[in-house]
Design an enzyme around this catalytic site. Structure first.
Site, PDB file in Angstrom:
ATOM      1  N   ARG A   1       0.860  -1.224  -0.046  1.00 42.82           N
ATOM      2  CA  ARG A   1       0.058  -0.074  -0.099  1.00 42.82           C
ATOM      3  C   ARG A   1       0.745   1.379   0.057  1.00 42.82           C
ATOM      4  O   ARG A   1       1.851   1.284   0.679  1.00 42.82           O
ATOM      5  CB  ARG A   1      -0.686   0.013   1.245  1.00 42.82           C
ATOM      6  CG  ARG A   1      -1.811   1.082   1.361  1.00 42.82           C
ATOM      7  CD  ARG A   1      -2.946   0.864   0.395  1.00 42.82           C
ATOM      8  NE  ARG A   1      -4.199   1.465   0.701  1.00 42.82           N
ATOM      9  CZ  ARG A   1      -5.165   1.928  -0.167  1.00 42.82           C
ATOM     10  NH1 ARG A   1      -5.249   1.245  -1.220  1.00 42.82           N
ATOM     11  NH2 ARG A   1      -6.336   2.551  -0.033  1.00 42.82           N
TER      12      ARG A   1
ATOM     13  N   THR B   1      -8.847  -0.036 -10.618  1.00 41.76           N
ATOM     14  CA  THR B   1      -8.142  -1.077  -9.753  1.00 41.76           C
ATOM     15  C   THR B   1      -8.163  -2.112 -10.611  1.00 41.76           C
ATOM     16  O   THR B   1      -9.045  -2.300 -11.780  1.00 41.76           O
ATOM     17  CB  THR B   1      -8.937  -1.356  -8.383  1.00 41.76           C
ATOM     18  OG1 THR B   1      -8.812  -0.176  -7.575  1.00 41.76           O
ATOM     19  CG2 THR B   1      -8.389  -2.506  -7.704  1.00 41.76           C
TER      20      THR B   1
ATOM     21  N   SER C   1      -7.868   0.910   3.014  1.00 39.09           N
ATOM     22  CA  SER C   1      -8.276   0.180   1.626  1.00 39.09           C
ATOM     23  C   SER C   1      -9.535  -0.771   1.907  1.00 39.09           C
ATOM     24  O   SER C   1      -9.798  -1.170   2.883  1.00 39.09           O
ATOM     25  CB  SER C   1      -6.974  -0.629   1.018  1.00 39.09           C
ATOM     26  OG  SER C   1      -7.617  -1.354  -0.216  1.00 39.09           O
TER      27      SER C   1
ATOM     28  N   GLY D   1     -13.319  -1.624  -7.604  1.00 40.24           N
ATOM     29  CA  GLY D   1     -14.602  -0.930  -7.148  1.00 40.24           C
ATOM     30  C   GLY D   1     -14.825  -0.372  -6.245  1.00 40.24           C
ATOM     31  O   GLY D   1     -15.745  -0.107  -5.449  1.00 40.24           O
TER      32      GLY D   1
HETATM   33  N1  GLU Z   1      -8.466   2.728  -3.732  1.00 36.24           N
HETATM   34  C1  GLU Z   1      -9.571   1.681  -3.542  1.00 36.24           C
HETATM   35  C2  GLU Z   1      -9.230   1.167  -2.434  1.00 36.24           C
HETATM   36  O1  GLU Z   1      -7.897   0.608  -2.051  1.00 36.24           O
HETATM   37  C3  GLU Z   1      -9.650   0.898  -4.597  1.00 36.24           C
HETATM   38  C4  GLU Z   1     -10.398   1.637  -5.763  1.00 36.24           C
HETATM   39  C5  GLU Z   1     -11.025   0.869  -6.755  1.00 36.24           C
HETATM   40  O2  GLU Z   1     -11.222  -0.205  -6.607  1.00 36.24           O
HETATM   41  O3  GLU Z   1     -11.418   1.627  -7.698  1.00 36.24           O
HETATM   42  O4  GLU Z   1      -9.816   0.614  -1.562  1.00 36.24           O
END
Ligand code: GLU
Length: 580
Positions: free
Chosen positions: A95, A381, A445, A467
């Protein structure tokens, strides 16, 4: 600026090279990724005798090239690994980290927290990228092929060119204004300013050169020297929201091996990613709060089953929002949240007949005192799964956060906006937020790479999704589909989603859930039908046979090669490119 770096596969210095495969490669395995060219890259590596980890890394790199709006080495990720020999499950945290200078007012302007959307573009949202360090750590532990070999499919794609998919074309068209770098404008747009369309061939020699440098020299090529200088200069010199990242921030970045979060659901053992992801814990909470209900008997066509899922999501998301953050910086009550008595007390709040009047977080054992503060001054993602001939399994989710991340680029590579996954304001509902910005901290996250074991101890399924915060609900829904309703991973992923992170919620428009809305309303559910940007990928083992699943909403594919004849099957090519 194009740096000329020799694409030397052979130039591998010793520390970068894992022991070469001794026995001739056994060509079998399954991969699943959000783009066919990435899945092919994974298969190419398996055919060379690479491990599931090797294949997953090659897919991450290929996705960086062909799905630049979603993930890559300019961002971060989490990787969960099942080792066939030791039967151990390990998890790796790549991360992104906040610069040391960051504090609770990192996203403040004129003394006030910025709107989330205003905080995304430019330098301030960029965390020190973590994916390369994570790949190197996973490769050192579980890799078989030399590090440089994993880069070759991606280098070829970047150097020789790749066609824009409908999904990428749609992303450029709809979200392309997020791209703020001059290089990015020229790369993704025509000279007349129109977005480049699906089918256009893009060549990215800058990225090919960057990858060749990292292939030859290892991740230090990125975290030290000219590339790191370029990263720091780009985020600090951004026209919008300039940052205060230092070379020391970049050099200090470390991937971390974390304890996976494991728990049982009925006869299955589910292992996922712990903090700083909220994914593993929240998925387990949703499932375990449902365990006292006979979901199998209710079945997938019964609105009560979906109502129960919705209620369990609400409770789990409330705890997530309150307690989950980077456990290296704040105290996260992981044990208390997963304690059976606590889960039973939360589950008791769920009624099959009606919807809860209000939702509040619980108070698990070990919950840190909530600090009341006087009022004062989250898609991009990608998930990949892979299994190799030995039965090693990898689930990895990788992201640059929003579509085209921060909109900044270096060397043909998009930089993340992961720091907007922090709470923008340090105070939430009057309390100090667990997920507030702090120097060196990693933002919470939702990414949920997950490996599930059957009662025989064998891996049953490895999956994950993109997502944003819907990821958690996607994984819980898919697992209820596979484990309770005995669906294939493909059908369970394709099934419509109910997403209820708070009161009300959304059912995915155009799916089997929409006609259930009146029956759900009779249970007190106040839901609306709407689009959701979903994208899941899985590999699963059924009766000793591995197969894969890719989200029918995406362009993803799963490919299986089998030992003797190396037959390649492709399944599940989705057509819907509407949503990133
Ligand atoms: N940044 C998001 C996360 O780490 C994921 C973003 C996405 O899946 O569109 O939870």
């Amino acid at each position: 600026m194009i740096r000329r770096v020799l694409l030397l596969l052979a130039a591998v210095s010793l520390p970068l090279a894992a022991a070469p495969a001794k026995s001739p490669p056994v060509m079998s395995g399954t991969v699943s990724a959000a783009d066919p060219r990435a899945a092919e890259a994974g298969i190419e590596i398996l055919r060379q005798g690479g491990s599931a980890t090797d294949a997953a890394i090659a897919m991450m790199l290929a996705l960086n090239v062909v799905e630049p709006q979603s993930s890559g080495i300019g961002g971060g990720g989490f990787l969960v690994n099942h080792d066939a020999k030791s039967r151990a499950v390990t998890s790796f945290d790549g991360r992104e980290a906040a610069p040391a200078a960051a504090d609770g007012e990192w996203f403040f302007r004129d003394g006030k927290a910025m709107d989330h959307a205003d905080a995304i573009p430019g330098g301030r949202s960029v965390g020190v990228p973590g994916n390369l360090r994570m790949m190197a750590m996973a490769h050192a532990r579980h890799g078989k092929l030399p590090w440089a070999a994993l880069f070759q499919p991606a280098i070829r794609l970047a150097r020789d060119g790749f066609a824009i998919t409908p999904r990428l074309g749609n992303s450029i068209d709809r979200y392309g204004k997020a791209i703020v770098s001059d290089w990015g404008r020229a790369f993704f747009f025509n000279a007349d300013g129109s977005p480049k369309a699906a089918g256009t061939i893009l060549k990215n020699p800058e990225q090919a050169a960057l990858f060749a440098g990292i292939a030859a020299k290892g991740p230090d090529y990125f975290y030290h020297g000219a590339t790191a200088e370029k990263l720091v200069a780009t985020v600090n010199g951004a026209r919008i929201n300039p940052s205060r990242m230092t070379m020391a921030d970049v050099a200090a970045y470390r991937a971390k091996e974390r304890d996976p979060v494991c728990g049982t659901y009925r006869v299955y053992r589910i292992c996922g990613m712990g903090p700083p992801s909220s994914g593993g814990i929240t998925v387990l909470l949703i499932l375990k709060q449902l365990e006292r209900f006979d979901m199998a008997a209710l079945g997938k066509d019964n609105p009560v089953a979906w109502h129960l899922l919705a209620e369990s999501e609400r409770l789990a998301y409330a705890d997530r929002d309150t307690y989950l953050g980077d456990a290296d910086h704040v105290s996260v009550p992981v044990k208390g949240l997963l304690d059976p008595a606590y889960i039973a007390s939360r589950s008791a709040l769920i009624s099959p007949d009606t919807t809860m009047a209000s939702i509040a977080p619980g108070v698990p054992a070990g919950a840190p005192p909530r600090v009341r503060v006087q009022p004062g001054p989250e898609h991009g993602t990608s998930h990949m799964s892979a299994v190799d001939a030995q039965g090693n399994v990898v689930a990895v989710t990788s992201t640059i956060e929003d579509v085209f991340g921060s909109g900044l680029t270096i060397d043909g590579t998009v930089l993340n906006n992961e720091l907007t996954d922090f709470d923008i304001a340090p105070v939430r509902d009057g309390y100090l937020a667990a997920n507030r910005v702090q120097g060196g901290k990693r933002p919470r996250s939702s990414m949920s790479p997950t490996i599930v074991y059957g009662p025989d101890g064998k891996v049953r399924i490895a999956l994950g999704a993109a997502g944003g915060s819907t990821i958690i609900a996607q994984i819980a829904k898919a697992l209820v589909g596979v484990l309770d309703w005995k669906m294939s991973a493909q059908d369970a992923i394709g099934m419509g989603l109910i997403y209820t992170p708070g009161p009300g919620g959304v059912v995915e428009r155009g799916t089997q859930l929409e006609p259930m809305l009146p029956a759900l309303a009779a249970l007190g559910e106040q839901l609306r039908a709407g689009p959701l940007g979903l994208k899941a990928n899985a590999v699963e083992q059924v009766n000793g046979q591995w197969t894969g699943a890719a989200d029918p909403r995406s362009e993803g594919v799963a490919i299986t090669i089998t030992g003797k004849d190396s037959v390649t099957h492709k399944v599940a090519r989705g057509a819907n490119a509407a949503h990133e």
